[in-house]
Design a protein around this motif. Sequence first.
Motif, PDB file in Angstrom:
ATOM      1  N   GLY B   6       0.706  -1.250  -0.016  1.00  0.00           N
ATOM      2  CA  GLY B   6      -0.063   0.019  -0.191  1.00  0.00           C
ATOM      3  C   GLY B   6       0.750   0.990   0.182  1.00  0.00           C
ATOM      4  O   GLY B   6       0.269   2.422   0.199  1.00  0.00           O
ATOM      5  N   VAL B   7       2.034   1.282  -0.107  1.00  0.00           N
ATOM      6  CA  VAL B   7       2.894   2.314  -0.233  1.00  0.00           C
ATOM      7  C   VAL B   7       3.248   2.906  -1.496  1.00  0.00           C
ATOM      8  O   VAL B   7       3.134   3.908  -1.917  1.00  0.00           O
ATOM      9  CB  VAL B   7       4.265   2.105   0.644  1.00  0.00           C
ATOM     10  CG1 VAL B   7       5.107   3.553   0.532  1.00  0.00           C
ATOM     11  CG2 VAL B   7       3.866   1.810   1.999  1.00  0.00           C
ATOM     12  N   LEU B   8       4.015   1.695  -2.335  1.00  0.00           N
ATOM     13  CA  LEU B   8       4.307   2.347  -3.704  1.00  0.00           C
ATOM     14  C   LEU B   8       3.397   2.269  -4.740  1.00  0.00           C
ATOM     15  O   LEU B   8       2.137   2.005  -4.520  1.00  0.00           O
ATOM     16  CB  LEU B   8       5.528   1.194  -4.041  1.00  0.00           C
ATOM     17  CG  LEU B   8       6.560   0.970  -2.890  1.00  0.00           C
ATOM     18  CD1 LEU B   8       7.377  -0.361  -3.474  1.00  0.00           C
ATOM     19  CD2 LEU B   8       7.392   2.248  -2.780  1.00  0.00           C
ATOM     20  N   ASN B   9       3.634   3.094  -5.769  1.00  0.00           N
ATOM     21  CA  ASN B   9       2.710   3.073  -6.685  1.00  0.00           C
ATOM     22  C   ASN B   9       2.846   1.948  -8.069  1.00  0.00           C
ATOM     23  O   ASN B   9       3.897   1.240  -7.905  1.00  0.00           O
ATOM     24  CB  ASN B   9       2.897   4.524  -7.708  1.00  0.00           C
ATOM     25  CG  ASN B   9       4.116   4.729  -8.118  1.00  0.00           C
ATOM     26  OD1 ASN B   9       4.808   3.853  -8.600  1.00  0.00           O
ATOM     27  ND2 ASN B   9       4.556   6.040  -8.593  1.00  0.00           N
ATOM     28  N   LEU B  10       1.910   2.071  -9.006  1.00  0.00           N
ATOM     29  CA  LEU B  10       1.963   0.819 -10.055  1.00  0.00           C
ATOM     30  C   LEU B  10       3.263   0.932 -10.692  1.00  0.00           C
ATOM     31  O   LEU B  10       3.704  -0.067 -11.153  1.00  0.00           O
ATOM     32  CB  LEU B  10       0.542   1.371 -10.806  1.00  0.00           C
ATOM     33  CG  LEU B  10       0.539   0.170 -11.893  1.00  0.00           C
ATOM     34  CD1 LEU B  10       0.310  -1.178 -11.384  1.00  0.00           C
ATOM     35  CD2 LEU B  10      -0.599   0.456 -12.784  1.00  0.00           C
ATOM     36  N   GLY B  11       3.832   2.119 -11.122  1.00  0.00           N
ATOM     37  CA  GLY B  11       5.034   2.086 -11.866  1.00  0.00           C
ATOM     38  C   GLY B  11       6.191   1.379 -11.167  1.00  0.00           C
ATOM     39  O   GLY B  11       6.919   0.508 -12.006  1.00  0.00           O
ATOM     40  N   VAL B  12       6.315   1.392  -9.830  1.00  0.00           N
ATOM     41  CA  VAL B  12       7.317   0.833  -9.115  1.00  0.00           C
ATOM     42  C   VAL B  12       7.271  -0.357  -9.054  1.00  0.00           C
ATOM     43  O   VAL B  12       8.134  -1.517  -9.325  1.00  0.00           O
ATOM     44  CB  VAL B  12       7.779   1.706  -8.036  1.00  0.00           C
ATOM     45  CG1 VAL B  12       8.677   0.982  -6.884  1.00  0.00           C
ATOM     46  CG2 VAL B  12       7.887   3.119  -8.050  1.00  0.00           C
ATOM     47  N   LEU B  13       6.018  -0.910  -8.566  1.00  0.00           N
ATOM     48  CA  LEU B  13       5.446  -2.287  -8.372  1.00  0.00           C
ATOM     49  C   LEU B  13       5.711  -3.211  -9.859  1.00  0.00           C
ATOM     50  O   LEU B  13       6.173  -4.022  -9.711  1.00  0.00           O
ATOM     51  CB  LEU B  13       4.158  -2.321  -7.968  1.00  0.00           C
ATOM     52  CG  LEU B  13       3.899  -1.754  -6.456  1.00  0.00           C
ATOM     53  CD1 LEU B  13       2.376  -1.975  -6.213  1.00  0.00           C
ATOM     54  CD2 LEU B  13       4.642  -2.649  -5.602  1.00  0.00           C
ATOM     55  N   GLY B  14       5.269  -2.444 -10.882  1.00  0.00           N
ATOM     56  CA  GLY B  14       5.141  -3.236 -12.108  1.00  0.00           C
ATOM     57  C   GLY B  14       6.856  -3.430 -12.714  1.00  0.00           C
ATOM     58  O   GLY B  14       7.108  -4.486 -13.014  1.00  0.00           O
ATOM     59  N   THR B  15       7.620  -2.438 -12.496  1.00  0.00           N
ATOM     60  CA  THR B  15       8.812  -2.247 -12.898  1.00  0.00           C
ATOM     61  C   THR B  15       9.529  -3.559 -12.128  1.00  0.00           C
ATOM     62  O   THR B  15      10.293  -4.398 -12.456  1.00  0.00           O
ATOM     63  CB  THR B  15       9.680  -1.118 -12.560  1.00  0.00           C
ATOM     64  OG1 THR B  15       9.003  -0.067 -13.232  1.00  0.00           O
ATOM     65  CG2 THR B  15      11.036  -1.165 -13.266  1.00  0.00           C
ATOM     66  N   GLY B  16       9.245  -3.555 -10.798  1.00  0.00           N
ATOM     67  CA  GLY B  16       9.783  -4.687  -9.982  1.00  0.00           C
ATOM     68  C   GLY B  16       9.532  -6.097 -10.312  1.00  0.00           C
ATOM     69  O   GLY B  16      10.348  -7.072 -10.537  1.00  0.00           O
ATOM     70  N   TYR B  17       8.341  -6.038 -10.790  1.00  0.00           N
ATOM     71  CA  TYR B  17       7.771  -7.566 -11.179  1.00  0.00           C
ATOM     72  C   TYR B  17       8.703  -7.794 -12.459  1.00  0.00           C
ATOM     73  O   TYR B  17       8.900  -9.089 -12.736  1.00  0.00           O
ATOM     74  CB  TYR B  17       6.487  -7.348 -11.275  1.00  0.00           C
ATOM     75  CG  TYR B  17       5.459  -8.203 -10.097  1.00  0.00           C
ATOM     76  CD1 TYR B  17       5.756  -9.422 -10.007  1.00  0.00           C
ATOM     77  CD2 TYR B  17       5.108  -7.693  -9.315  1.00  0.00           C
ATOM     78  CE1 TYR B  17       5.476 -10.378  -8.980  1.00  0.00           C
ATOM     79  CE2 TYR B  17       4.428  -8.139  -8.202  1.00  0.00           C
ATOM     80  CZ  TYR B  17       4.515  -9.686  -7.943  1.00  0.00           C
ATOM     81  OH  TYR B  17       4.139 -10.323  -6.873  1.00  0.00           O
ATOM     82  N   ILE B  18       8.710  -6.960 -13.491  1.00  0.00           N
ATOM     83  CA  ILE B  18       9.273  -7.216 -14.706  1.00  0.00           C
ATOM     84  C   ILE B  18      10.639  -7.802 -14.560  1.00  0.00           C
ATOM     85  O   ILE B  18      11.064  -8.710 -15.052  1.00  0.00           O
ATOM     86  CB  ILE B  18       9.103  -5.970 -15.723  1.00  0.00           C
ATOM     87  CG1 ILE B  18       7.688  -5.629 -16.037  1.00  0.00           C
ATOM     88  CG2 ILE B  18       9.803  -6.323 -16.932  1.00  0.00           C
ATOM     89  CD1 ILE B  18       7.338  -4.420 -16.845  1.00  0.00           C
TER      90      ILE B  18
END
Lengths: 245, 199
Positions: B6-18
């Motif tokens: 619940g802290v980070l935004n979609l961009g960071v979460l997505g980059t992390g997963y990729i």
Amino acid sequence: MHLDEFSEGHSFFHKMDPRVKFIVFIPLVFVIALSKNITAGAISLLLAVIFIFIAKTSLKALLKRLVVVNFFILFLWFTLPFSIQGKALFYLGKYIFSFEGAIYVLSISLKANAIFLFTISILGTTEVFSLAHALLHLKFPKKLIELFFFFYRYISVLHKEYQRLFQAAKVRAFNPRTNLRTYRTYAYLLGMLFLRSYERSQRVYQALILRGFKGEFPLISHFQLRKQDLVFAVFMYGIGIFILI
Amino acid sequence: MHISEGVLNLGVLGTGYILTSIGVGIGLKSLKEEKIVKTAIFCSAFFVASLIRVPLGPSSVHLVLNGLVGVLLGWQVFCALFIALLLQAILFGFGGLTTLGINTLNMALPGLVCYWFFHRGLRGGKVVSLILGFLAGFLGVFLASICVAASLFCTGEQFLNTAKLIFIAHIPVMFLEGIITALIVQFIKKVKPEILTAT
């Protein structure tokens, strides 16, 4: 060490098909984590608390975990309201604790705790091996699941091994402090643990080969999709869409 | 060192997963069938090690050991941390499933860097391996806290102070990890040097 302590029980969640759990849970947590408004956070937390009561998990163990989860959140409470500009709630020296900042962190706290409670009530109520089995059905890489299986299987074994090593050190009057002697002792204990895990892995592998292991685990139990599970899935997707709006 | 949900935004979460899936993919590819059991049980040992609290001044800290895991496992450090964090996420709710990608990346990438820098050097003489061992432990935590700080900062500038504080709080841990990693490497070299050359 008892790892999946919440998985014992006979509640609605304990009986649910683990595959359904994942396909419901993953979109749900993303929707909650990315939602920006505070009511969504509050509603999810309320629902999560209800789920915890349905799952009838041990509250004592739950509270212990909650403290750890909220440690990072507490850290945010100490920093963020001071860095976000806005109406002042109070002053600390020359620093302003802003109202907007407090709302922002409150929303994070609600979301994080909601997701934590959902995790325990939905995923925590299934044995880890069943969850791994479910991930296999959901097309996770087979090698990764195999890795995960052995990894999970040997945690408690190696934890016991470590406790034995530590006890042996204690019997020899080891008294942990902040000094080089302590760190050397810990390093050697851990070195010994790695060494034993290495040797154990060789024995385990040989034993597996001897019994004709080819990277497949024959399964006795199979999952069964029930009507209640589907109803639950539809209900949760409804909640997800509601939070999204 | 986990960032909670619940802290980070979609961009960071997505980059992390990729990036994490690329890392895990390469790690799995380089993992031979006959090494799966070895790698998995190593992961269990590291998991147990990370539960231990080591005294540091008035309080105590958990070991991270991502530098050592990196040096010992190479690209498989991604698989190791992924399964460890997955377990923590589904069992304890620490970290979490949305942050699994970025949290794995933040810890595994420094491990991989340590592998590139120090893997060969650790087989050298006693003094060389002591120094490189220290650097591997130090750099593992150093880079990981920079990665954590960067992921927070990429979510929003309001996290700047939080990010700085996280970095500062980890400075003592960096030195502690350096010392412990150097000594563990020393011990392994003395007792079973083949572990260092196994991958």
